[in-house]
Design a protein around this motif. Structure first.
Motif, PDB file in Angstrom:
ATOM      1  N   VAL A 128       0.807  -1.207   0.193  1.00 23.90           N
ATOM      2  CA  VAL A 128      -0.271  -0.040  -0.008  1.00 23.90           C
ATOM      3  C   VAL A 128       1.398   1.252  -0.008  1.00 23.90           C
ATOM      4  N   GLY A 129       0.577   2.030  -1.193  1.00 20.82           N
ATOM      5  CA  GLY A 129       1.679   2.792  -1.311  1.00 20.82           C
ATOM      6  C   GLY A 129       2.979   2.658  -2.320  1.00 20.82           C
ATOM      7  N   GLY A 130       2.746   3.969  -3.529  1.00 20.20           N
ATOM      8  CA  GLY A 130       3.225   3.496  -5.120  1.00 20.20           C
ATOM      9  C   GLY A 130       3.855   5.155  -5.206  1.00 20.20           C
TER      10      GLY A 130
ATOM     11  N   ASP B  89       2.820   3.167   2.931  1.00 17.19           N
ATOM     12  CA  ASP B  89       2.294   5.212   2.606  1.00 17.19           C
ATOM     13  C   ASP B  89       2.335   5.964   3.273  1.00 17.19           C
ATOM     14  N   GLY B  90       3.844   5.974   3.120  1.00 17.44           N
ATOM     15  CA  GLY B  90       4.100   7.821   3.911  1.00 17.44           C
ATOM     16  C   GLY B  90       4.562   7.799   5.621  1.00 17.44           C
ATOM     17  N   VAL B  91       4.588   9.507   5.167  1.00 18.64           N
ATOM     18  CA  VAL B  91       4.813   9.334   7.258  1.00 18.64           C
ATOM     19  C   VAL B  91       3.521   9.268   7.951  1.00 18.64           C
TER      20      VAL B  91
ATOM     21  N   SER C  42       1.129   7.423   8.272  1.00 16.36           N
ATOM     22  CA  SER C  42       0.673   5.897   7.668  1.00 16.36           C
ATOM     23  C   SER C  42      -0.782   5.738   7.932  1.00 16.36           C
ATOM     24  N   ARG C  43      -1.788   5.498   7.452  1.00 20.73           N
ATOM     25  CA  ARG C  43      -2.900   5.365   8.003  1.00 20.73           C
ATOM     26  C   ARG C  43      -2.886   3.731   8.556  1.00 20.73           C
ATOM     27  N   LEU C  44      -1.808   2.848   7.078  1.00 27.76           N
ATOM     28  CA  LEU C  44      -2.453   1.330   7.879  1.00 27.76           C
ATOM     29  C   LEU C  44      -1.029   1.031   9.343  1.00 27.76           C
TER      30      LEU C  44
ATOM     31  N   GLY D 135      15.992  10.451   4.701  1.00 27.50           N
ATOM     32  CA  GLY D 135      15.062   9.754   4.446  1.00 27.50           C
ATOM     33  C   GLY D 135      14.858   8.371   3.999  1.00 27.50           C
ATOM     34  N   LEU D 136      14.925   8.999   2.772  1.00 30.56           N
ATOM     35  CA  LEU D 136      14.765   8.605   1.527  1.00 30.56           C
ATOM     36  C   LEU D 136      15.844   7.014   1.158  1.00 30.56           C
ATOM     37  N   ASN D 137      16.666   7.510   1.599  1.00 28.75           N
ATOM     38  CA  ASN D 137      18.022   6.149   1.375  1.00 28.75           C
ATOM     39  C   ASN D 137      17.981   5.172   2.842  1.00 28.75           C
ATOM     40  N   LEU D 138      17.144   5.921   4.007  1.00 29.57           N
ATOM     41  CA  LEU D 138      16.558   4.691   5.051  1.00 29.57           C
ATOM     42  C   LEU D 138      15.524   3.970   4.440  1.00 29.57           C
TER      43      LEU D 138
HETATM   44  C1  LIG Z   1      11.876  18.621   2.240  1.00 32.34           C
HETATM   45  C2  LIG Z   1      12.248  17.361   2.335  1.00 32.34           C
HETATM   46  C3  LIG Z   1      13.074  17.201   1.430  1.00 32.34           C
HETATM   47  C4  LIG Z   1      13.824  15.775   1.307  1.00 32.34           C
HETATM   48  N1  LIG Z   1      14.869  15.517   0.861  1.00 32.34           N
HETATM   49  C5  LIG Z   1      15.466  14.169   0.793  1.00 32.34           C
HETATM   50  C6  LIG Z   1      16.693  13.892   0.295  1.00 32.34           C
HETATM   51  O1  LIG Z   1      17.065  14.778  -0.893  1.00 32.34           O
HETATM   52  N2  LIG Z   1      16.815  12.652   0.025  1.00 32.34           N
HETATM   53  C7  LIG Z   1      15.999  11.538   0.484  1.00 32.34           C
HETATM   54  O2  LIG Z   1      16.821  10.316   0.505  1.00 32.34           O
HETATM   55  N3  LIG Z   1      14.625  11.819   1.388  1.00 32.34           N
HETATM   56  C8  LIG Z   1      14.415  13.462   1.355  1.00 32.34           C
HETATM   57  N4  LIG Z   1      13.657  13.397   2.280  1.00 32.34           N
HETATM   58  C9  LIG Z   1      12.629  12.778   2.387  1.00 32.34           C
HETATM   59  C10 LIG Z   1      12.237  11.583   1.417  1.00 32.34           C
HETATM   60  O3  LIG Z   1      11.563  12.372   1.167  1.00 32.34           O
HETATM   61  C11 LIG Z   1      11.158  10.928   1.734  1.00 32.34           C
HETATM   62  O4  LIG Z   1      11.869  10.013   2.729  1.00 32.34           O
HETATM   63  C12 LIG Z   1      10.819   9.711   0.458  1.00 32.34           C
HETATM   64  O5  LIG Z   1       9.390  10.929   0.306  1.00 32.34           O
HETATM   65  C13 LIG Z   1       9.505   8.913   1.292  1.00 32.34           C
HETATM   66  O6  LIG Z   1       9.125   8.098   0.558  1.00 32.34           O
HETATM   67  P1  LIG Z   1       8.115   7.025   0.933  1.00 32.34           P
HETATM   68  O7  LIG Z   1       7.966   6.033  -0.470  1.00 32.34           O
HETATM   69  O8  LIG Z   1       8.098   6.385   1.876  1.00 32.34           O
HETATM   70  O9  LIG Z   1       6.755   7.396   1.036  1.00 32.34           O
HETATM   71  P2  LIG Z   1       5.902   8.596   0.495  1.00 32.34           P
HETATM   72  O10 LIG Z   1       6.475   9.376  -0.884  1.00 32.34           O
HETATM   73  O11 LIG Z   1       5.290   9.607   0.849  1.00 32.34           O
HETATM   74  O12 LIG Z   1       5.338   7.620  -0.526  1.00 32.34           O
HETATM   75  C14 LIG Z   1       3.786   7.426  -0.001  1.00 32.34           C
HETATM   76  C15 LIG Z   1       2.240   6.975  -0.973  1.00 32.34           C
HETATM   77  O13 LIG Z   1       2.055   6.515  -0.043  1.00 32.34           O
HETATM   78  C16 LIG Z   1       0.693   6.599  -1.325  1.00 32.34           C
HETATM   79  N5  LIG Z   1      -0.617   6.437  -0.036  1.00 32.34           N
HETATM   80  C17 LIG Z   1      -1.100   7.619   1.351  1.00 32.34           C
HETATM   81  N6  LIG Z   1      -2.306   6.433   1.794  1.00 32.34           N
HETATM   82  C18 LIG Z   1      -2.276   5.327   0.862  1.00 32.34           C
HETATM   83  C19 LIG Z   1      -3.642   4.770   0.962  1.00 32.34           C
HETATM   84  N7  LIG Z   1      -4.218   4.654   2.310  1.00 32.34           N
HETATM   85  N8  LIG Z   1      -4.124   3.700   0.170  1.00 32.34           N
HETATM   86  C20 LIG Z   1      -2.880   4.053  -1.084  1.00 32.34           C
HETATM   87  N9  LIG Z   1      -1.298   4.515  -0.883  1.00 32.34           N
HETATM   88  C21 LIG Z   1      -1.676   6.062  -0.154  1.00 32.34           C
HETATM   89  C22 LIG Z   1       1.155   7.946  -1.647  1.00 32.34           C
HETATM   90  O14 LIG Z   1      -0.268   8.424  -2.383  1.00 32.34           O
HETATM   91  C23 LIG Z   1       2.158   8.400  -1.780  1.00 32.34           C
HETATM   92  O15 LIG Z   1       2.008   7.444  -3.593  1.00 32.34           O
HETATM   93  C24 LIG Z   1      13.058  15.242   2.159  1.00 32.34           C
HETATM   94  C25 LIG Z   1      11.871  15.279   2.852  1.00 32.34           C
HETATM   95  C26 LIG Z   1      11.140  16.389   2.767  1.00 32.34           C
HETATM   96  C27 LIG Z   1      10.619  16.824   3.943  1.00 32.34           C
END
Ligand SMILES: Cc1cc2nc3c(=O)[nH]c(=O)nc-3n(C[C@H](O)[C@H](O)[C@H](O)COP(=O)(O)OP(=O)(O)OC[C@H]3O[C@@H](n4cnc5c(N)ncnc54)[C@H](O)[C@@H]3O)c2cc1C
Length: 415
Positions: free
Chosen positions: A19-21, A175-177, A179-181, A311-314
């Motif tokens: 869940v989360g693309g 599903d991101g920071v 996260s509902r799940l 953040g993303l690298n983690l």
């Molecule tokens: C200002 C800023 C700058 C940053 N710069 C960097 C950087 O340079 N390098 C780095 O490593 N990190 C960086 N980060 C951190 C990075 O952006 C995040 O760690 C990264 O986006 C996390 O990816 P993710 O796929 O876990 O979550 P997200 O990118 O948040 O993706 C979550 C996905 O889940 C989906 N979703 C949400 N809820 C549901 C649901 N109920 N059902 C289905 N889908 C759902 C959303 O639509 C989304 O597509 C930065 C963060 C910020 C705030």
């Protein structure tokens, strides 16, 4: 074409439903399919997947993550659109100071000829991940939102907003920071708000940046200038949340004036390109990464301050570790959603994540202030590090993502 989940009470059954693309969910899907262990996989996301190229942001991708993406066949397609970071400088000053002395410099090599990080436009990388996942046979349910789930002894059932159902041996929440799940799973978090927001935008400038990244520690928080291809840079500009909101809403003239005060004139005239957006910053660390038939990855497991661009690298490290654990489990005939399998992933990732959360938190508290004593101490510390090549090499290894037990994909090996 994205699939429609069934609404007649029957349901599609997968090995893994993600869940989360976003970056993390998509790369896990690609890694699982490339693992060649016959895993079936689906991704659910509310965004239309044909709009991913419109994301105007860019991310710093560490060398270990580029090795993984090379192994997954993605990096080769997109590297030409990235900008290697050849050098990094760190300054610490007040906004009104006429000069910003450089306290620390890093040259950007992880290994000979390998930059420790690249800046990559999100609008390039997300579509490449999506196309690779589609080609490998990942099923997409998008646009669709996961509304809830329940776990049963041998599978999880995921309910989508339209009432339809998916079933899987393992449910992965990416599903991101917010996260509902994670919340529905009852996983608690260590959680605080920094009262800061990160303004993200892109600027064009007159003179070339030569691949140099700059981190200017200012009293309101770090102001990072990150090089993009051509004479352009991506900014992550930290301010107190109320100031950030005011700046984002201000007219172009005011915004560019405030920007110039922080950016300086060393790259010539500036022009803001594209939208500006402020992201509220906080620390959110999940206390558990797994439950039976359920795992957290990416920001759903850990939201940290962007001060170190990690953040993303983690999240990529989570992907590499979880994919390796699951592919091994399938080859050994183990239950993918079993707690014994999932705990291997949790042991691998939880300490590293906690450590990075603490480091970014301490750095942000130490640098985001105008205290003379702290300024003197931190500048002395930065100067000391600058004179210690061994320590600098260690920092570069950390920033490149090679510290600690590295999963195979991050070393550039297949799983
Ligand atoms: C200002 C800023 C700058 C940053 N710069 C960097 C950087 O340079 N390098 C780095 O490593 N990190 C960086 N980060 C951190 C990075 O952006 C995040 O760690 C990264 O986006 C996390 O990816 P993710 O796929 O876990 O979550 P997200 O990118 O948040 O993706 C979550 C996905 O889940 C989906 N979703 C949400 N809820 C549901 C649901 N109920 N059902 C289905 N889908 C759902 C959303 O639509 C989304 O597509 C930065 C963060 C910020 C705030």
């Amino acid at each position: 074409m994205a699939k429609k989940a069934k609404t007649d009470g029957s349901a599609d059954m997968f090995d893994v439903v993600i869940v989360g693309g976003g970056y993390v969910g998509l790369s896990l899907a690609v890694a699982l399919k490339q693992g060649d262990a016959g895993l079936t996989c689906a991704v659910v996301d509310p965004k239309p997947m044909d709009q991913l190229h419109k994301d105007p942001r860019a991310s710093a991708i560490a060398a270990a993550a580029s090795r993984m993406l090379t192994q997954l066949g993605i990096w080769q397609q997109i590297e030409a659109e990235s900008q290697p970071i050849n050098e990094m400088i760190v300054t610490d000053s007040r906004l009104r100071d006429a000069v910003r002395p450089v306290f620390l410099t890093f040259d950007g090599q992880a290994t000979e000829g390998e930059a420790f990080a690249h800046m990559m436009p999100n609008g390039v990388m997300l579509p490449a991940l999506y196309k690779a996942a589609k080609k490998l046979g990942v099923s997409f349910f998008a646009p669709a939102t996961a509304d809830g789930f329940r776990t049963l002894p041998d599978h999880a059932e995921i309910t989508l907003e339209d009432g339809s159902l998916l079933k899987s041996r393992l449910l992965v929440a990416a599903d991101g920071v917010r996260s509902r799940l994670r919340d529905l799973a009852g996983i608690r978090t260590v959680n605080w708000d920094y009262g800061q927001s990160g303004i993200v935008t892109t600027v064009a400038h007159e003179r070339p940046h030569e691949g140099r990244a700059e981190e200017h520690f200012l009293p309101a928080g770090p102001f990072a200038i990150l090089p993009l291809p051509g004479n352009r840079s991506s900014l992550v500009w930290t301010e107190k949340t109320a100031d950030a909101d005011r700046l984002v809403r201000s007219d172009d003239f005011t915004f560019e004036l405030e920007l110039e005060r922080r950016f300086g004139h060393h790259l010539g005239a500036l022009k803001v390109e594209g939208p500006r957006r402020a992201y509220p910053l906080g620390l959110k660390l999940a206390r558990d990464f797994v439950k039976p038939r359920f795992a957290l990855i990416g920001d759903a497991a850990h939201g940290i301050h962007p001060i170190a661009g990690q953040g993303l690298n983690l999240g990529f490290k989570d992907v590499a570790a979880l994919a390796e654990v699951l592919v091994d489990a399938r080859r050994l005939g183990q239950d993918l959603g079993g707690l014994d399998v999932l705990e291997r992933y949790q042991r691998w990732r939880r300490f590293d994540t906690f450590q990075m959360g603490v480091v970014t938190d301490v750095l942000n508290r130490l640098f985001s202030n105008d205290n003379d004593f702290l300024r003197a101490m931190r500048d002395f510390g930065l100067g000391l590090v600058d004179r210690m090549p061994g320590l600098k090499t260690q920092f570069i290894r950390e920033a490149a993502g090679f510290a600690g037990p590295v999963p195979k994909l991050l070393s550039g090996e297949p799983i």
